[in-house]
Design an enzyme around this catalytic site. Structure first.
Site, mmCIF file in Angstrom:
data_model
loop_
_atom_site.group_PDB
_atom_site.id
_atom_site.type_symbol
_atom_site.label_atom_id
_atom_site.label_comp_id
_atom_site.label_asym_id
_atom_site.label_seq_id
_atom_site.Cartn_x
_atom_site.Cartn_y
_atom_site.Cartn_z
ATOM 1 C CE LYS A 176 3.477 1.387 -3.047
ATOM 2 N NZ LYS A 176 2.420 2.036 -3.816
ATOM 3 C CE1 TYR A 229 6.901 -0.254 -4.766
ATOM 4 C CE2 TYR A 229 5.266 0.405 -6.365
ATOM 5 C CZ TYR A 229 5.602 -0.203 -5.176
ATOM 6 O OH TYR A 229 4.618 -0.781 -4.406
ATOM 7 C CG ASN A 250 1.557 -2.456 -11.258
ATOM 8 O OD1 ASN A 250 1.977 -2.263 -12.382
ATOM 9 N ND2 ASN A 250 1.094 -1.507 -10.474
ATOM 10 C CG ASP A 292 -0.505 3.335 -2.215
ATOM 11 O OD1 ASP A 292 -1.021 4.431 -2.483
ATOM 12 O OD2 ASP A 292 0.225 2.720 -3.020
ATOM 13 C CG ASP A 293 -1.915 -2.332 -1.868
ATOM 14 O OD1 ASP A 293 -1.175 -2.127 -2.829
ATOM 15 O OD2 ASP A 293 -1.518 -2.795 -0.790
ATOM 16 N NE ARG A 301 -2.229 -7.572 -3.351
ATOM 17 C CZ ARG A 301 -2.723 -6.358 -3.547
ATOM 18 N NH1 ARG A 301 -4.007 -6.147 -3.418
ATOM 19 N NH2 ARG A 301 -1.939 -5.333 -3.850
ATOM 20 C CD GLU A 321 1.876 -0.471 -0.798
ATOM 21 O OE1 GLU A 321 1.587 -0.791 -1.965
ATOM 22 O OE2 GLU A 321 1.541 0.610 -0.292
ATOM 23 C CG ASP A 322 1.870 -4.976 -1.977
ATOM 24 O OD1 ASP A 322 0.912 -4.315 -2.415
ATOM 25 O OD2 ASP A 322 2.939 -5.086 -2.597
#
Length: 543
Positions: A168, A97, A402, A262-263, A150, A239-240
């Site tokens: 993930k 990851y 990150n 999660d973000d 993203r 996610e993202d």
């Protein structure tokens, strides 16, 4: 070894990652399954196989090559892959990851080897359920899904974002024991606005610009309906996604199905865990704090809201709590007079004059901590850190962006410019720092302490919802595992070398909360911890 259905040939067994044991097949098994001659004659155990992979990976100089070796191993021998990861999580998590997965996503089309996960193109509207049913597993409990817009701090990577759900879900298993057969990575391919990808002849996604608006949301609705129809016990982790979609998608489904982002929520949980541990160093209470965020998107507002909720649980009025969490974006401090604020930003707008630079905002607001979620490197510069150190005896400095290349500052910069007084955590790993004869171990505020444990708790309880309170419980459970010895060296998160034990503890706390709130679909056991441990996956070959 369990007899496979339809008696696959030995060659087929060797090419099934769930059944393959490689050189660990015994002589008796080789005869029984038609494997004789297909393997070298020596029989080895899984410990030797793990040692072989350790040596192979250690001899590689490039992290992307290490990522590819591990990816190939996962596709070939799933049990051995997880044995390797779980044997040394601190070494292998950064490879499967962040930060390595960022480069893997950027180069996805150029390093693609074989199909993994599900790709759902927007051109398949009306057939999403049919396509999703092609997945071979019929009991899916977790889907991590992205539309690739993203990816980390790297932006729009289109179909290359598949590396994120893959990574993930690998950590769901390696860090918290969620059995891998219940996990499904998904990309919703709605196109890309990255012209470099569109011009790349090797690009593997749809060659069109991104679909927006009602057509996009109708596609997401169809996906959610298909998941609910096919996998009634499934939790969807978003996610993202870009802010323009991440916030409304979460708002649309959070009270209807088992889902979370999660973000927004996982990042908030790990940030709050860092706060709880940092306060043990500063000797203050959460209600004494004032935080300034660099970045006003979904991650920043998500953290600010969870911190506000934690303050409210300590008796503070929620509006006052939100007022203690200020955000700063590309257009300056979020203040009430601005006309460009999104609805999700307005609760954190300050009733004061505009402030145009971040260091001026630090001096004006006098925060106890600054949190970076901007994805823009080096914005926590020397002037900012020194201003924080002038205001606070122990300034809290959390550059969470990150991958490492996007971090707002390095650990060494935070410690050196604050005279060794910073309480530091970052989103990506940094090495230990020596300053003035003191040894500092930077903490990594990685969501890996939150989302795998959340997954295990949901899996074990078959929870019907994921709530904000569950992330506060998770944050408290992470922080309470930080020892005084860790805190003395500056480490405000549990060591990653013990991530499985830490995650199972967090999962037990979350699961207890799930049972207490009546959100579980299974009967409450006498021992919730025993339930969690009994459901956890441990990589071992079947006889």
């Amino acid at each position: 070894m369990t007899e496979p259905k339809e008696h696959p040939t030995g060659y087929e067994i060797l090419h099934n990652p769930r059944l393959n044991k490689g050189t660990a097949f015994t002589e008796t098994q080789r005869r029984a399954y038609g494997l004789e001659g297909l393997l070298p004659p020596a029989v080895t155990n899984i410990e030797l196989q793990v040692a072989r992979r350790h040596a192979e990976i250690a001899n590689l100089d490039d992290d992307l090559q290490k990522y590819l070796v591990l990816s190939d191993l996962q596709a070939r021998n799933e049990t051995l892959f997880y044995s390797v990861l779980m044997s040394d999580p601190a070494t292998y998590m950064p490879l499967v990851y962040t930060p390595t997965v960022g480069e893997a996503c950027q180069k996805f089309a150029h390093i693609f080897r074989e199909a993994r996960g599900m790709y759902l193109p927007i051109g398949a509207r009306g057939r999403v359920r049919e396509i999703l049913s092609n997945w071979p597993e019929k009991d899916v409990r977790f889907i991590v899904v992205t539309d690739g817009e993203r990816i980390l701090g790297l932006g729009d990577l289109g179909a290359g974002g598949m590396g994120i759900p893959l990574g993930k879900l690998a950590l769901y298993t390696a860090c918290a024991g969620v059995p891998p057969q219940y996990c499904l990575p998904v990309v919703l391919d709605v196109g890309t606005n990255n012209q470099v990808l569109l011009d790349d002849p090797l690009y593997l996604g749809l060659r069109q610009t991104r679909t927006r608006g009602e057509e996009y949301m109708a596609f997401v609705d169809e996906f959610v309906a298909a998941v609910q129809s096919l996998y009634s016990k499934c939790c969807i982790q978003w996610e993202d996604f870009a802010n323009i979609n991440a916030v409304p998608i979460l708002a649309r489904y959070r009270d209807k199905i088992c889902t979370y982002n999660d973000d927004i929520q996982g990042t908030a949980g790990i940030a709050l865990a860092g706060m709880f541990a940092a306060l043990r160093i500063t000797g203050q209470k959460i209600t004494d704090q004032r935080f300034l965020f660099l970045g006003g998107g979904s991650a920043g507002t998500g953290i600010a809201e969870l911190i506000s909720q934690a303050m409210a649980l300590e008796g503070m009025d929620i509006r006052e709590a939100r007022g203690r969490n200020a955000l700063f974006d590309i257009n300056g401090l979020l203040v009430t007079s601005r006309t460009d604020l999104a609805d999700f930003q307005r609760p954190f707008a300050q009733d004061r004059a505009p402030v145009s630079t971040f260091v001026e905002a630090v001096k004006a607001l006098r925060p106890t901590g600054i949190i970076g979620v901007s994805t823009v490197p080096k914005l926590f510069n020397r002037e900012v850190i020194e201003a924080m150190a002038e205001i606070n005896e122990r300034p809290i400095i959390f550059p969470y962006s990150n991958p490492t290349s996007r971090s707002e500052c390095t650990a060494e910069e935070a410690y050196r410019w604050s005279g060794g007084r910073a309480v530091f955590a970052s989103g990506s790993p940094f090495p230990p720092v020596e300053i003035g004869g003191k040894h500092f171990v930077p903490g990594q505020g990685n969501n890996v302490y939150i989302f795998p444990a959340m997954g295990m708790a949901v899996f074990a309880t078959e929870a019907t919802r994921v709530t904000e309170e569950m992330f506060i419980v998770a944050a408290e459970a992470v922080a309470e595992q930080v020892t005084e010895g860790n805190l003395a060296s500056g480490l405000i998160y549990p060591p990653q070398s013990h991530i499985l034990d830490a995650s199972l503890h967090v999962a037990e706390r979350i699961a207890t909360f799930i049972f207490d709130r009546g959100l579980a679909a299974v009967p409450r056991p006498d021992d919730v911890g025993a339930l969690i441990r009994a459901r956890a996956y441990h990589p071992a070959y079947r006889e």
